[in-house]
Design a protein around this motif. Structure first.
Motif, PDB file in Angstrom:
ATOM      1  N   ASP A  40       0.815  -1.217   0.000  1.00  0.00           N
ATOM      2  CA  ASP A  40       0.000   0.000   0.000  1.00  0.00           C
ATOM      3  C   ASP A  40       0.849   1.268   0.000  1.00  0.00           C
ATOM      4  O   ASP A  40       0.351   2.344  -0.304  1.00  0.00           O
ATOM      5  N   ASP A  41       2.113   1.145   0.361  1.00  0.00           N
ATOM      6  CA  ASP A  41       3.009   2.300   0.369  1.00  0.00           C
ATOM      7  C   ASP A  41       3.638   2.478  -1.016  1.00  0.00           C
ATOM      8  O   ASP A  41       4.848   2.593  -1.167  1.00  0.00           O
ATOM      9  N   ALA A  42       2.775   2.504  -2.018  1.00  0.00           N
ATOM     10  CA  ALA A  42       3.203   2.513  -3.419  1.00  0.00           C
ATOM     11  C   ALA A  42       4.180   3.631  -3.734  1.00  0.00           C
ATOM     12  O   ALA A  42       5.170   3.409  -4.434  1.00  0.00           O
ATOM     13  N   GLN A  43       3.934   4.816  -3.245  1.00  0.00           N
ATOM     14  CA  GLN A  43       4.823   5.934  -3.581  1.00  0.00           C
ATOM     15  C   GLN A  43       6.192   5.760  -2.937  1.00  0.00           C
ATOM     16  O   GLN A  43       7.201   6.171  -3.514  1.00  0.00           O
ATOM     17  N   GLU A  44       6.261   5.114  -1.767  1.00  0.00           N
ATOM     18  CA  GLU A  44       7.558   4.813  -1.158  1.00  0.00           C
ATOM     19  C   GLU A  44       8.324   3.803  -2.007  1.00  0.00           C
ATOM     20  O   GLU A  44       9.530   3.929  -2.207  1.00  0.00           O
ATOM     21  N   VAL A  45       7.612   2.783  -2.493  1.00  0.00           N
ATOM     22  CA  VAL A  45       8.238   1.776  -3.352  1.00  0.00           C
ATOM     23  C   VAL A  45       8.745   2.430  -4.631  1.00  0.00           C
ATOM     24  O   VAL A  45       9.881   2.195  -5.056  1.00  0.00           O
ATOM     25  N   LEU A  46       7.925   3.268  -5.231  1.00  0.00           N
ATOM     26  CA  LEU A  46       8.348   3.936  -6.463  1.00  0.00           C
ATOM     27  C   LEU A  46       9.476   4.922  -6.215  1.00  0.00           C
ATOM     28  O   LEU A  46      10.313   5.143  -7.100  1.00  0.00           O
ATOM     29  N   ALA A  47       9.536   5.496  -5.008  1.00  0.00           N
ATOM     30  CA  ALA A  47      10.669   6.366  -4.663  1.00  0.00           C
ATOM     31  C   ALA A  47      11.958   5.548  -4.617  1.00  0.00           C
ATOM     32  O   ALA A  47      13.016   6.022  -5.047  1.00  0.00           O
ATOM     33  N   LEU A  48      11.884   4.308  -4.107  1.00  0.00           N
ATOM     34  CA  LEU A  48      13.053   3.414  -4.122  1.00  0.00           C
ATOM     35  C   LEU A  48      13.487   3.137  -5.562  1.00  0.00           C
ATOM     36  O   LEU A  48      14.673   3.211  -5.887  1.00  0.00           O
ATOM     37  N   VAL A  49      12.519   2.807  -6.409  1.00  0.00           N
ATOM     38  CA  VAL A  49      12.821   2.513  -7.811  1.00  0.00           C
ATOM     39  C   VAL A  49      13.417   3.752  -8.484  1.00  0.00           C
ATOM     40  O   VAL A  49      14.415   3.669  -9.200  1.00  0.00           O
ATOM     41  N   SER A  50      12.819   4.888  -8.244  1.00  0.00           N
ATOM     42  CA  SER A  50      13.295   6.138  -8.838  1.00  0.00           C
ATOM     43  C   SER A  50      14.714   6.473  -8.372  1.00  0.00           C
ATOM     44  O   SER A  50      15.498   7.056  -9.123  1.00  0.00           O
ATOM     45  N   ALA A  51      15.043   6.080  -7.144  1.00  0.00           N
ATOM     46  CA  ALA A  51      16.355   6.373  -6.577  1.00  0.00           C
ATOM     47  C   ALA A  51      17.436   5.393  -7.026  1.00  0.00           C
ATOM     48  O   ALA A  51      18.611   5.586  -6.706  1.00  0.00           O
ATOM     49  N   LEU A  52      17.066   4.343  -7.771  1.00  0.00           N
ATOM     50  CA  LEU A  52      18.066   3.389  -8.243  1.00  0.00           C
ATOM     51  C   LEU A  52      19.041   4.106  -9.175  1.00  0.00           C
ATOM     52  O   LEU A  52      18.634   4.637 -10.206  1.00  0.00           O
ATOM     53  N   PRO A  53      20.322   4.115  -8.813  1.00  0.00           N
ATOM     54  CA  PRO A  53      21.279   4.765  -9.705  1.00  0.00           C
ATOM     55  C   PRO A  53      21.567   3.886 -10.916  1.00  0.00           C
ATOM     56  O   PRO A  53      21.419   2.664 -10.863  1.00  0.00           O
ATOM     57  N   GLY A  54      21.954   4.514 -11.999  1.00  0.00           N
ATOM     58  CA  GLY A  54      22.312   3.776 -13.200  1.00  0.00           C
ATOM     59  C   GLY A  54      23.517   2.887 -12.941  1.00  0.00           C
ATOM     60  O   GLY A  54      24.241   3.055 -11.959  1.00  0.00           O
ATOM     61  N   GLY A  55      23.713   1.930 -13.801  1.00  0.00           N
ATOM     62  CA  GLY A  55      24.828   1.012 -13.646  1.00  0.00           C
ATOM     63  C   GLY A  55      25.219   0.425 -14.983  1.00  0.00           C
ATOM     64  O   GLY A  55      24.672   0.795 -16.023  1.00  0.00           O
ATOM     65  N   SER A  56      26.156  -0.489 -14.950  1.00  0.00           N
ATOM     66  CA  SER A  56      26.584  -1.200 -16.153  1.00  0.00           C
ATOM     67  C   SER A  56      25.744  -2.450 -16.308  1.00  0.00           C
ATOM     68  O   SER A  56      25.782  -3.325 -15.439  1.00  0.00           O
ATOM     69  N   ALA A  57      25.011  -2.523 -17.377  1.00  0.00           N
ATOM     70  CA  ALA A  57      24.149  -3.686 -17.606  1.00  0.00           C
ATOM     71  C   ALA A  57      24.955  -4.827 -18.192  1.00  0.00           C
ATOM     72  O   ALA A  57      25.901  -4.622 -18.939  1.00  0.00           O
ATOM     73  N   MET A  58      24.544  -6.025 -17.839  1.00  0.00           N
ATOM     74  CA  MET A  58      25.103  -7.227 -18.432  1.00  0.00           C
ATOM     75  C   MET A  58      24.010  -7.770 -19.353  1.00  0.00           C
ATOM     76  O   MET A  58      23.068  -7.065 -19.664  1.00  0.00           O
ATOM     77  N   ARG A  59      24.066  -9.026 -19.745  1.00  0.00           N
ATOM     78  CA  ARG A  59      23.138  -9.470 -20.768  1.00  0.00           C
ATOM     79  C   ARG A  59      22.202 -10.609 -20.404  1.00  0.00           C
ATOM     80  O   ARG A  59      21.392 -10.994 -21.211  1.00  0.00           O
ATOM     81  N   CYS A  60      22.264 -11.176 -19.244  1.00  0.00           N
ATOM     82  CA  CYS A  60      21.477 -12.393 -18.994  1.00  0.00           C
ATOM     83  C   CYS A  60      19.964 -12.145 -19.010  1.00  0.00           C
ATOM     84  O   CYS A  60      19.218 -12.919 -19.547  1.00  0.00           O
ATOM     85  N   PHE A  61      19.514 -11.126 -18.402  1.00  0.00           N
ATOM     86  CA  PHE A  61      18.116 -10.790 -18.116  1.00  0.00           C
ATOM     87  C   PHE A  61      17.239 -12.010 -17.825  1.00  0.00           C
ATOM     88  O   PHE A  61      16.447 -12.471 -18.638  1.00  0.00           O
ATOM     89  N   LEU A  62      17.425 -12.488 -16.607  1.00  0.00           N
ATOM     90  CA  LEU A  62      16.616 -13.565 -16.053  1.00  0.00           C
ATOM     91  C   LEU A  62      16.026 -13.040 -14.743  1.00  0.00           C
ATOM     92  O   LEU A  62      16.532 -13.329 -13.658  1.00  0.00           O
ATOM     93  N   PRO A  63      14.985 -12.214 -14.847  1.00  0.00           N
ATOM     94  CA  PRO A  63      14.458 -11.534 -13.658  1.00  0.00           C
ATOM     95  C   PRO A  63      13.815 -12.492 -12.661  1.00  0.00           C
ATOM     96  O   PRO A  63      13.194 -13.478 -13.036  1.00  0.00           O
ATOM     97  N   GLY A  64      13.971 -12.153 -11.395  1.00  0.00           N
ATOM     98  CA  GLY A  64      13.363 -12.947 -10.335  1.00  0.00           C
ATOM     99  C   GLY A  64      12.151 -12.282  -9.723  1.00  0.00           C
ATOM    100  O   GLY A  64      11.292 -12.952  -9.139  1.00  0.00           O
ATOM    101  N   PHE A  65      12.066 -10.958  -9.847  1.00  0.00           N
ATOM    102  CA  PHE A  65      10.974 -10.216  -9.231  1.00  0.00           C
ATOM    103  C   PHE A  65      10.482  -9.108 -10.153  1.00  0.00           C
ATOM    104  O   PHE A  65      11.204  -8.652 -11.035  1.00  0.00           O
ATOM    105  N   GLY A  66       9.272  -8.677  -9.898  1.00  0.00           N
ATOM    106  CA  GLY A  66       8.698  -7.570 -10.639  1.00  0.00           C
ATOM    107  C   GLY A  66       7.658  -6.854  -9.810  1.00  0.00           C
ATOM    108  O   GLY A  66       7.303  -7.298  -8.712  1.00  0.00           O
ATOM    109  N   ILE A  67       7.197  -5.747 -10.333  1.00  0.00           N
ATOM    110  CA  ILE A  67       6.099  -5.016  -9.690  1.00  0.00           C
ATOM    111  C   ILE A  67       5.041  -4.683 -10.729  1.00  0.00           C
ATOM    112  O   ILE A  67       5.327  -4.536 -11.909  1.00  0.00           O
ATOM    113  N   ARG A  68       3.806  -4.591 -10.239  1.00  0.00           N
ATOM    114  CA  ARG A  68       2.682  -4.082 -11.029  1.00  0.00           C
ATOM    115  C   ARG A  68       2.168  -2.847 -10.298  1.00  0.00           C
ATOM    116  O   ARG A  68       1.758  -2.936  -9.146  1.00  0.00           O
ATOM    117  N   ALA A  69       2.204  -1.722 -10.977  1.00  0.00           N
ATOM    118  CA  ALA A  69       1.743  -0.466 -10.393  1.00  0.00           C
ATOM    119  C   ALA A  69       0.289  -0.230 -10.790  1.00  0.00           C
ATOM    120  O   ALA A  69      -0.022  -0.145 -11.977  1.00  0.00           O
TER     121      ALA A  69
END
Length: 132
Positions: A40-69
């Motif tokens: 229920d604290d959706a805006q707090e969760v999105l603030a965490l996502v928004s605060a994620l700093p950029g990084g160097s991507a690799m190529r596997c993309f095998l996600p373990g988790f996701g969100i539905r807003a």
């Protein structure tokens, strides 16, 4: 991390455990997996996502988790899924899905060692463990 413009309308976030990372997206274009929690604290969760700093991507993309807003109740889009994000903490990549997702937002690398990423992963793991 950039979020879709509809993020301000979010009132609920579902935490999703992606059980088959190689088939993380359904034919309908949604994140495939089991909903393990509703935050229920959706805006707090999105603030965490928004605060994620950029990084160097690799190529596997095998996600373990996701969100539905989901849109907040009471508005024009009440309860509708606004966008979804699948996270791969191994290759440091987030993929966005949904009608409001623009090409500049659709795929973004992030730093999984950052404080916001560690907190987001902690929340995912805690929710998944509680769900069994």
């Amino acid at each position: 991390m950039l979020l879709p413009t509809t993020s301000a309308m979010t009132g609920l976030v579902e935490a999703v455990r992606i059980t088959d990372p190689s088939a993380w997206r359904t034919e309908a274009g949604t994140v495939a997996g089991e909903t393990v929690d509703r935050w229920d604290d959706a805006q707090e969760v999105l603030a965490l996502v928004s605060a994620l700093p950029g990084g160097s991507a690799m190529r596997c993309f095998l996600p373990g988790f996701g969100i539905r807003a989901h849109a907040a109740s009471g508005g024009l889009f009440a309860g509708q899924v606004l966008f979804e994000i699948a996270f791969c903490f191994s290759c440091r990549w987030a993929r966005f899905l949904g009608a409001a997702v623009t090409p500049g937002v659709a795929g973004q690398p992030f730093d999984p060692t950052s404080a916001p990423a560690r907190e987001l992963l902690r929340r995912f793991r805690e929710s998944a463990a509680a769900a069994g």
